[in-house]
Design a protein around this motif. Structure first.
Motif: not given
Length: 834
Positions: A612-628
């Motif tokens: 399972g993917i637990i983190r995206g690429g770390q080269s940029k200051k980007q993130l995703s807000l995830v709601f369950t």
């Protein structure tokens, strides 16, 4: 002449002049350094090969950074393995610079000899997974998107019925792909190509984009391009299997070989008029051939197993996009498998005027893979038992470790049934057995490679490059399921071989890398007659000189630019007249999609746990807000309002129960442009909390639960976003769950740990209760210390009423603070595919 074509011709002239220069240089040089022209991942085993026409040796080499012109690595005797005399060379050595991991562009020097430039970095293979699909689209029969025209629209009239009752009947078998640069079509290679592409997508869905529609024309259609391409093949296989009693094996024969022409201009007369109907041959348990040459068919299982495995995996992966078609494929898979069980043996392709045909001698591997796919789709353990029994008939694919083989004698060149048995959890004894079988095959090739400068243990039979692709596929799969590093060097060496680290210093993939030495004169009417490149196609590859010298109708049309690198042992010619080494093949190209999918995935820098993917690429200051969400939706409107106000796109994973209870909320969320995906249907716990590998659910129950979630989404009017990501209930899963999801074309994702944001569900009476203020402070403190690049930051869309302290009420403060710190907010699709 249009400007684009003129520009292409000018580039061709420039390339020709370059080759003349390189050829003259080759005549004056006595030593060369061969490298992977694309380059190396940061953690790769990195080895270049030095070869010389002189009896010589080297004791040192340097790697120079092209940007700074400084030496960044010096290799000494410990890094040099002398491999002595080789075919075409008096001396050779393997130069190991694995310790160099810094991204950049480099050249390697040994004395006065320099390599071509190459790169190191995890991003260097970004987007390469789509390259083979360029050639696949160009190979399409029926409507051809490359030509914007159609060909072979009258196919076909049946011939060679083993029962003698259904000959001379018309069947609509238009479609599929031309097998190579001729225009014959085979179920043997086409069904394998379909399966290979489906398998590639199931393993690395994030590597494949959506830039073309179902017809192969430019323009996204909401379906990954690789699934569009696989469906093109599945549609043709369905036409080649019009009913439960009729299975065709081959379309056209070598009467097709009447000269080079584009497919839409071909006018072969098979007896029904020039350019009209072509013959279609039945799957036959008896030897076939309309002329003096016959094949050695003994049964039907080799072809029917390929039908069944492709239909079964196709049914699983096409279900979200084409549910009715998926149901048809599932039934056809069952029918084909049953008939294969009843008819063991091989059904070889039919020769025509020449004695050449696909001499497939093995069939148990095809039925093994079909049984595994039937097991995966149904959960019925009798299929697992049958898969094990078939697999034991061929523990190791026979070409592995062999010195030679007849043309396509042991096909497919990689046994993916072994892989599926090696990862299944319901028969641990068989799991260990088939992991050993995979290792044994790899070990045999490795032992055969001993003493070879390029570490090549592949027999140089016709289509040796296809065997090489099969080998690196098995290396990669074996490493991923066992963690055993024993074959990492030979895996890298054989990948590098395909990309230029070979005696000829050329890539074996047309047009890749773009600025590299790649086949310029392949055996193709597109290129030879119209100077149109067949980009993405992998050519047959090097062949024993003894085979090359005895093939019918083969010659060299031009001066051999690689003459100095040929030997009495093995040859490769970039010459259109050499159909044995320089003809692109459709099935070999399709087989590349798995390994290039793996390489493309590395470019994204994704962090994974248990598949399972637990983190995206770390080269940029980007993130995703995830709601369950499951039971509660009390924060939905607040979250919607905050996201819209701050121009942020979020990602929502919601259960089927949530979608049924709050359909209006879900529709509004999607209307705002946010990504919606499943969180299971009933919020089931999949794995034991204490023993993660212990499953609490069967595969059939898992698939039913996930499909019910998707079904509910569609029922309430939601569009299913692609690629398909899925966050498991309780954010808890294991490798088996990941594999089951992948077989359905779904990639598991999970929140990135560390910030405690996921604790916003806790209530005051719980031991692990955290207040929203504490969670908010934890997030910011974690950011200061570690950063949040690539984070999947989880917040619940609603929580138990007993928790009055809601984290979503701090959402706007959090967004503003993180924006102030330089972060951008992306939906999950953008974050993981940036």
């Amino acid at each position: 002449m249009n400007n684009n074509r003129l520009g292409f011709r000018i580039r061709k002239i420039n390339v020709t002049l370059l080759f003349i220069f390189v050829f003259s240089m080759a005549n004056s040089q006595s030593s060369w350094i061969r490298v992977n022209q694309v380059g190396y991942l940061e953690e790769d085993v990195k080895v270049a090969v030095w070869v010389s026409k002189e009896n010589n040796s080297i004791s040192e080499f340097q790697v120079m950074d092209m940007a700074t012109q400084k030496v960044v690595f010096t290799g000494s005797t410990a890094d040099i393995r002398d491999t002595g005399k080789q075919p075409a060379f008096e001396s050779s050595a393997r130069l190991n610079f694995t310790a160099l991991k810094t991204p950049g562009t480099y050249i390697l020097k040994a004395g006065e000899t320099e390599s071509v430039s190459f790169r190191i970095g995890n991003d260097i293979y970004a987007g390469t997974a789509g390259i083979p699909l360029q050639y696949m689209r160009q190979q399409r029969c029926g409507y051809n998107p490359f030509l914007k025209d159609s060909c072979h629209t009258h196919d076909a009239i049946s011939v060679g019925d083993p029962d003698g009752k259904r000959d001379e009947l018309y069947f609509n078998t238009v479609g599929g792909w031309h097998d190579a640069s001729d225009y014959l079509q085979y179920v043997t290679t086409s069904a394998n190509a379909v399966y290979q592409m489906l398998f590639a997508y199931s393993q690395y869905p994030e590597s494949f984009g959506d830039n073309y529609d179902a017809n192969g024309d430019e323009g996204a259609n909401g379906i990954p391009d690789i699934l569009d391409e696989a469906k093109w093949g599945l549609d043709w296989l369905v036409r080649m299997n019009p009913d439960v009693d009729t299975y065709f094996n081959q379309l056209a024969d070598d009467r097709d070989h009447v000269g080079f022409t584009l497919p839409n201009e071909q006018k072969v007369d098979y007896g029904w008029g020039a350019g009209k109907d072509r013959p279609v041959y039945f799957v036959s348990p008896k030897p076939q051939g309309l002329f003096k040459h016959k094949n050695r068919s003994t049964g039907m299982a080799s072809t029917l197993g390929k039908y069944a495995s492709s239909f079964s995996l196709g049914a699983q992966l096409m279900s979200p996009y084409y549910p009715e078609f998926s149901a048809l494929l599932a039934q056809k898979a069952e029918d084909a498998y049953k008939k294969g069980v009843e008819n063991p043996g091989v059904s070889q392709t039919a020769p025509g005027g020449a004695p050449y045909f696909y001499e497939e001698d093995n069939w148990a591997d095809d039925m093994q893979l079909a049984a595994m796919e039937m097991y995966k789709s149904s959960g019925q353990k009798e299929y697992l038992t049958q898969a094990v029994n078939y697999g034991r008939l061929e523990p190791v694919t026979p070409w592995m470790g062999a010195d030679s083989a007849r043309h396509y004698q042991w096909y497919p060149f990689v046994n993916l049934g072994h892989y599926h048995l090696a990862v299944q959890q319901n028969d641990l004894r068989a799991q260990k057995e088939f992991r050993r079988n995979m290792k044994t095959g790899l070990q045999r090739v490795k032992e055969r490679a001993e003493g070879d400068a390029f570490l090549n243990g592949i027999p140089f039979i016709w289509c040796s490059n296809n065997l090489t692709v099969g080998f690196i596929t098995q290396c990669r799969l074996y490493h991923e399921i066992t963690g055993d590093n024993s074959f990492l060097e030979i895996e890298a060496a054989m990948r590098d071989w395909l990309l230029g680290c070979n005696p000829w210093g050329t890539s074996m993939i047309v047009g890749y890398p773009e600025q590299g030495d790649t086949p310029e004169d392949p055996h193709s009417a597109f290129t030879h007659l119209h100077q149109i490149p067949v980009t993405g196609g992998i050519v047959d590859g090097p062949i024993y000189n003894s085979i090359f010298s005895n093939l019918i109708g083969i010659y060299l049309a031009n001066e051999d630019k690689y003459a100095g690198f040929q030997s009495d042992y093995v040859v490769y010619h970039d010459d259109y007249a050499d159909y044995s080494t320089n003809e692109p093949t459709m099935d070999g190209t399709a087989s590349l999609t798995y390994y290039l999918g793996y390489l493309s995935a590395q470019a994204k820098g994704l962090e994974r746990v248990a598949g399972g993917i637990i983190r995206g690429g770390q080269s940029k200051k980007q993130l995703s807000l995830v709601f369950t969400g499951h039971e509660y939706a009390d924060g939905a409107r607040t979250i919607q309002k905050v996201l819209k106000k701050n121009n942020v796109k979020g990602t929502f994973f919601l259960t089927g129960d949530f979608y049924r209870k709050y359909p209006g909320i879900a529709r509004d969320i999607q209307k705002d442009g946010h990504y919606l995906g499943p969180h299971s249907d009933k919020h089931l716990l999949y794995a034991d909390w204490q023993k993660r590998d212990s499953l609490l659910i069967s595969q059939s129950d898992f698939e039913k639960d996930l499909n019910n979630n998707y079904g509910t989404m569609e029922k309430i009017g939601l569009k299913i976003d692609s690629p398909r990501y899925f966050m498991p209930p309780y954010e808890w899963y294991n490798r088996q769950i990941s594999d089951w999801a992948k077989s359905m074309g779904v990639q598991i994702v999970n929140f990135t740990p560390g910030t405690t944001s996921n604790a916003d569900y806790t209530t005051p009476e719980m031991k692990n209760y955290l207040s929203s203020e504490k969670i908010y402070d934890n997030i910011l403190a974690y950011e200061v210390k570690n950063g949040l690049n690539g984070f999947l930051l989880l917040i619940h869309i609603g929580t138990d009423p007993k928790r009055t302290d809601k984290l979503y009420n701090r959402l706007e403060d959090l967004i503003k603070e993180l924006k102030k710190r330089g972060y951008e907010f992306k939906d999950i699709n953008t974050l993981l595919n940036n």
